[in-house]
Structures are given as structure tokens and as C-alpha cells.
Write an enzyme that holds these catalytic residues in place. Structure first.
Site, PDB file in Angstrom:
ATOM      1  N   THR A 158     -18.017 113.620   6.666  1.00 61.21           N
ATOM      2  CA  THR A 158     -17.897 112.866   7.923  1.00 61.21           C
ATOM      3  C   THR A 158     -17.301 111.489   7.588  1.00 61.21           C
ATOM      4  O   THR A 158     -16.097 111.363   7.464  1.00 61.21           O
ATOM      5  CB  THR A 158     -19.251 112.753   8.646  1.00 61.21           C
ATOM      6  N   LYS A 184     -22.508 116.023   0.850  1.00 68.34           N
ATOM      7  CA  LYS A 184     -21.887 115.025   1.710  1.00 68.34           C
ATOM      8  C   LYS A 184     -22.972 114.055   2.134  1.00 68.34           C
ATOM      9  O   LYS A 184     -24.150 114.390   2.202  1.00 68.34           O
ATOM     10  CB  LYS A 184     -21.201 115.652   2.927  1.00 68.34           C
ATOM     11  N   THR A 195     -29.618 112.131   6.369  1.00 67.25           N
ATOM     12  CA  THR A 195     -28.177 112.202   6.519  1.00 67.25           C
ATOM     13  C   THR A 195     -27.431 112.599   5.294  1.00 67.25           C
ATOM     14  O   THR A 195     -26.665 111.848   4.743  1.00 67.25           O
ATOM     15  CB  THR A 195     -27.588 110.902   6.986  1.00 67.25           C
ATOM     16  N   GLU A 281     -21.760 103.925   3.477  1.00 67.04           N
ATOM     17  CA  GLU A 281     -20.722 103.395   4.358  1.00 67.04           C
ATOM     18  C   GLU A 281     -20.456 101.921   4.064  1.00 67.04           C
ATOM     19  O   GLU A 281     -21.346 101.081   4.184  1.00 67.04           O
ATOM     20  CB  GLU A 281     -21.123 103.595   5.817  1.00 67.04           C
ATOM     21  N   ASN A 403     -20.117 101.551  11.803  1.00 63.11           N
ATOM     22  CA  ASN A 403     -21.146 102.062  12.697  1.00 63.11           C
ATOM     23  C   ASN A 403     -21.100 101.444  14.091  1.00 63.11           C
ATOM     24  O   ASN A 403     -21.686 101.988  15.031  1.00 63.11           O
ATOM     25  CB  ASN A 403     -22.529 101.881  12.062  1.00 63.11           C
ATOM     26  N   THR A 408     -16.944 105.890  19.411  1.00 69.37           N
ATOM     27  CA  THR A 408     -15.711 105.612  20.139  1.00 69.37           C
ATOM     28  C   THR A 408     -14.491 105.499  19.242  1.00 69.37           C
ATOM     29  O   THR A 408     -13.375 105.529  19.735  1.00 69.37           O
ATOM     30  CB  THR A 408     -15.854 104.313  20.937  1.00 69.37           C
TER      31      THR A 408
END
Length: 408
Positions: A158, A184, A195, A281, A403, A408
Site C-alpha cells: 500500500t 507489507k 497494519t 511512513e 496520512n 483523498t
């Protein structure tokens, strides 16, 4: 590339889930994402003894329920189908129907019973799967151009910035045995399974109950010892398949070489867990926190995870600020029994606290150390013999950017 980390245990850094005998994997783009690969699979030549561990989030996604049901039938699966881009979580009865259909589609394609397929999804929560696209993807899955392990590793990602794979090889009963893995995970990573997806394959012959016990034991030392941001996901799981193709005598806790298998499984899991933590991230650094001298292993685990979860610690490391007070603060609110006057802390090779009191250290040297890609924090509680290590990453501006616009 091959390196030896323990006697007769070899790590293949380019190894993967198809390094063990009897497995193949693949991936393709079916249209869930705009451009990137989004549907992947692993297949064993024969049904394999299987064990799984799952997120503790109470909003468990539909695929987890279906996969647990599949494994419960006879403790075996033969294939795993994974989609990325849509999590199929918080999707009600329709989501569950879609997960069952996803399982049925792939089982029919392979000509096996439905319960021999595990399904899992990762991505946006609250959106239904585009089943027509998945159906079309499954129909194309046997084409040679899609059968490639690298494509599988890419299809499950992702927000990850890189694929994550590893394999180890060793001997059991004089037979070459391999364990391979792929994973992942980048955000919403927190201890107690979150996650992340990890898929581990082995050609070892392992009794199912022993395999399940081994996975639980190893998970507590590896996957459950990482954190990126403190958020626990709805979808995550670790699955281990053992198809017996190595033809060793059945492994269980009474086998004389059981510890060798257990150690190899832990090595694969630890390497994958650290790769996930490093790929947090926006992360720029892998952070390792070792707590030793604890009264119990449980206390050492909780303290190390508390430190690695502290946003103040994580931001200080990002800024290469040797602010040891944040580390001590985290130890203090870990809700574990400590003696403050005995606690010592080091930033890598640089002692900064001894017996609860600050030590003089060269700030510039400490800053230089904290600019490395891997940062170590060592805490000695001087209360016992137990220890534990947790892994995480720094917290950066890019984490907020990623994040703030994930949907969007």
C-alpha cells in the site's frame, strides 16, 4: 547474497516465499489501484499445514473471518489470495459475501476446495471490493507473465516504499529445509499485530499444532515488538504454510532439531519485522530499543515498546537530538516496576544516564550518532536477568503529509 548468522543457518537476502520447494507466486494489476499491481497470490503444490495469528482490533475485516474459517476445517491451506487498495473492512454482510466469493473464485481457478484458500485484503477501510475486477484478475492469474514472486511482493503493498522478503536455509534430519517470507506494512503499525501482512512458507514437515505454537511464540518476539505510529489495523495477519516437501521426519517440540527450526522461523520473522519498522511512513531511520536487567521478560517488552512508541522519542531521533530525558520519561510511565536510581541509558555506544543520573557526553558526537540510518537505545534496569528488544522508526514531517491525504 548469502550470509551465516548462526551455525549452519544461512540467510538468503534475495530469498523469498518461493525459495522453499513446492511454491509459486504471482501478481497482476486488476484495476483496484490506478496503475500499480494490486492482486497477488501464493500457491503450494500440495495442501500445507497452516497456522495464523491475527490483529487484536475488534473491527476485524471480513477476510480474516473467512481465512480463520478456512484454516479451521482441516488446519491446511494450499493457496493465499491477496488484494491491495481496498481493505474490505467495516463493509457488513456484503463485505463478508465478497470475501467468500473471492475465496471461491480462486479455489475454482485452481481446482481445489474453497477451504484450501486463504484470502486477505489491505487498503482503504469502509469501501466494498470491486468484485468484477477481482474476478477478471483471477481469471488471468495463470498466465505466465503474471507468475513471478517479485510481482506478488509488489501486489501486496500500500504505502510501502519497497518490497520486503527474506529466506533462510538449514538442515533437518540431513535434509535441506528452507523458510521464506514476504511482508507489507508501513503505517498503522503497533504491537499486538497491526497494519501488516506477513506470509511465511516452508518446505519443512511440521505438525500443525507445533507450527501454531511456534508461530505464536515467535510473533511475541518479533511482529509484536514493532511500532510505527501506535495505530492497530483491522486487517493484519501472519500466515505460515508448511508443505512437507523437504521430506524430513515430522517436526514437533520433541524432535531433537526442533530448536533449529524455531530459531530459523524467528530469524525470518525478525528480519521481516525490522524491514516493516524501517519502512514506516515517512521514516528515515530504524530505531532499536533494547531493555535488559529487567525483573521479567514481560516487563522488558513493555518498557521497550513504550520507549519505541513515544512520539517525543521518535521526533527527537528524527531531529538527531540526544534528549535522553524523553527516554527516561517513557520508562517512568511504562507502568512497570523499576528502581529509578538504578536505571542506565545509552545512545548506541554513548552512555548518557547512569544509576538514574545524567552523565557528561559530547553533544556533537551524540548528534552524529543519531544521524545514522540505524539508531540503538540501550536501557539497563539492573533489577534482574530478563531482556527484550523492540523496533520502530523516527517520526517525520512526511508521516503527516502521507496520512493527511491518505483517502483523498
Amino acid at each position: 547474497m548469502q550470509t551465516t548468522i548462526k551455525k549452519k543457518l544461512h540467510v538468503l537476502t534475495n530469498g523469498n516465499v518461493t525459495t522453499p520447494e513446492g511454491y509459486k507466486a504471482g501478481g497482476l494489476h486488476c484495476g483496484i489501484k490506478k496503475y500499480k499491481l494490486d492482486l497477488g497470490w501464493i500457491q503450494s503444490d500440495v495442501p500445507a499445514n497452516t497456522a495464523g495469528v491475527y490483529t487484536t482490533n475488534q473491527f476485524q475485516a471480513a477476510p480474516l473471518h473467512v481465512t480463520k474459517e478456512s484454516i479451521a476445517v482441516e488446519n491446511k491451506i494450499q493457496a493465499i489470495l491477496v488484494n491491495s487498495g481496498v481493505a474490505n473492512a467495516c463493509t457488513g454482510d456484503k463485505g463478508l459475501e465478497d470475501a467468500y466469493e473471492m475465496r471461491h473464485l480462486f479455489a475454482s481457478k485452481l481446482g481445489i476446495e474453497d477451504h484450501l484458500v486463504a484470502v486477505t485484503s489491505t487498503g482503504l477501510i469502509g469501501t466494498h471490493l470491486p468484485m468484477e475486477k477481482i474476478k477478471a484478475g483471477v481469471s488471468e492469474s495463470d498466465k505466465s507473465e503474471h507468475i513471478d514472486t517479485d510481482r506478488f511482493e509488489k501486489a501486496i503493498l500500500t504505502t510501502d516504499t519497497c518490497v520486503k522478503h527474506i529466506a533462510v536455509q538449514f538442515e533437518i534430519d540431513g535434509k535441506k529445509v528452507s523458510i521464506g517470507g514476504a511482508a507489507k506494512g508501513s503505517g498503522m503499525i503497533h504491537p499486538n499485530m497491526a497494519t501488516m501482512l506477513a506470509f511465511v512458507t516452508t518446505d519443512a514437515n511440521v505438525e500443525q499444532e507445533s507450527l501454531s505454537n511456534a508461530l505464536k511464540q515467535v510473533t511475541n518476539k518479533t511482529y509484536n515488538m514493532i511500532t510505527v505510529d501506535g495505530d492497530s489495523s483491522t486487517n493484519d495477519m501472519v500466515l505460515v504454510m508448511a508443505n512437507g516437501k523437504a521430506n524430513n521426519a515430522p517436526l514437533n517440540e520433541n524432535h531433537p532439531e526442533w530448536e533449529k527450526f524455531l530459531d530459523a522461523l524467528e530469524q525470518v520473522s525478525q528480519i521481516l519485522a525490522k524491514k516493516i519498522a524501517r519502512d514506516g511512513e515517512g521514516a528515515t531511520k530504524l530505531v532499536e530499543v533494547e531493555v535488559k536487567g529487567a525483573q521479567s521478560e514481560e516487563a522488558a517488552r513493555k518498557i521497550s515498546k513504550t520507549i519505541i512508541s513515544s512520539n517525543l522519542v521518535k521526533t527527537a531521533i528524527y531531529g538527531a537530538d540526544p534528549n535522553w530525558g524523553r527516554i527516561v520519561c517513557a520508562i517512568g510511565y511504562s507502568e512497570q516496576p523499576i528502581l529509578p536510581e538504578k536505571v542506565s541509558v545509552a545512545l548506541g555506544p554513548i552512555p548518557v544516564v547512569e544509576n538514574g543520573l545524567p552523565l557528561y557526553f559530547d553533544e556533537e558526537v551524540a548528534k552524529d550518532y543519531l544521524q545514522q540510518e540505524t539508531v540503538s537505545i540501550v536501557v539497563d534496569l539492573q533489577q534482574g536477568e530478563a531482556s527484550a528488544t523492540a523496533w520502530g522508526c523516527d517520526l517525520t514531517y512526511d508521516y503527516v503529509k502521507i496520512n493527511a491525504s491518505y483517502r483523498t
